[in-house]
Design a protein around this motif. Sequence first.
Motif: not given
Length: 416
Positions: A166-172, A216-225, A378-388
Amino acid sequence: MADRRPTFFSFFVALCFIVFSNVALVTSKSTIEPCSNSDSCNALLGYTLYTDLKVAEVASLFQVDPIAVLTANAIDISYPDVENHILPSRLFLKIPIQCSCVDGIRKSVSTKYKTRPQDTLSSIADSIYAGLVSADQIREANSIDDPSVLDVGENLVVPLPCTCFNGTDNGLPAIYLSYVVKPVDTLAGIAASYSTTITDLMNVNAMGTTTIKGGDILAVPLSACASNFPNYASDYGLIVPNGSYAITASHCVQCSCGPGSRNLYCMPSSLAVSCSSMQCRSSNLKLGNVTLQQSSAGCNVTSCAYSGYANGSIITSLLSSLQPRCPGPQQFPPLVAPPTYVLDSAFAPAPSPQSDGSTTVPKTSTVPSTGSLPGFSPAGAPLGSMSDASTLVNSVSSLPAALMTCLLIKLTYPLL
């Protein structure tokens, strides 16, 4: 008993073969984001050049605008003939892509690769696309029966990992980078390099441990405008990572997200040649102009802001507000010259100074469409999974279980 031994022995051999072959087929892991609609978002790929390439050649590999590649990495586009500038091998770049919803998960399928002599699925995946995709994924995406036979000039769909959340991380506002872990990387080092936290990375990637391994491929959130353009604008949903900038409106407008800022600031770009009017109506202000007037009640701020690009026209809006104090000058991301050699710290993460550099296999988890179960984010975190990457659910960590299974059978039937 003599008649039954071949049967038990055959069963023993077959079982061990199945278990060990499943372990051996494991490939690198990526974060999977389930989705159920057809929308898309802006995303980034962390890509390491496999050889010296021109800017235009890098852009062609991913079918993106060369200027977008430069601006995503805060590279100055004013250099002469910058699109033909040769970038050095092993340079790490952020590649902007559109992340779509395909077959119920987020991925980018707009990249096509034309095969050349000596190409194999493994060389395309591991070398040319730097581990962002696996050979099995390319094979499955193109329904290839015999991966050992590739026709020269064949156009292959290259499915690339991406996430939106949703283009957000922790509501930002945030934009997500798909990053291929290097053997020397640590989670702490990656977090520090991208101004985030270990906890945030673990939540986003549904990790049960801080350990990671190369590939491994990680999704890394970058703060944005984030922009607030109307949905009829062609650049609706524009989001620019902090410390970067973007060119939009047919190369007429430059929008930047300065360091430490959450406010998108747009102005005429250095490429602006034949552009529609950028003046705000009923005003002498042009796009990017700001006037300040101090008063006893505070500071009256009037600005001519960019509001999107539609039907070949640049939409501007005259904004007025009363603020407690007058704002300082707009901060711009520092621009760098087109690289000619690779620095150790050029764009890429580094190991955490506190780490010994050791790596192990992260735990994996499966994310359901609804609900919450042990092992998930955890609750409130982005819904993702580490998958093969090849859709297998086994990992190298299952090797001890395989050994125990075979040993148990051996002890149960000692005469085998």
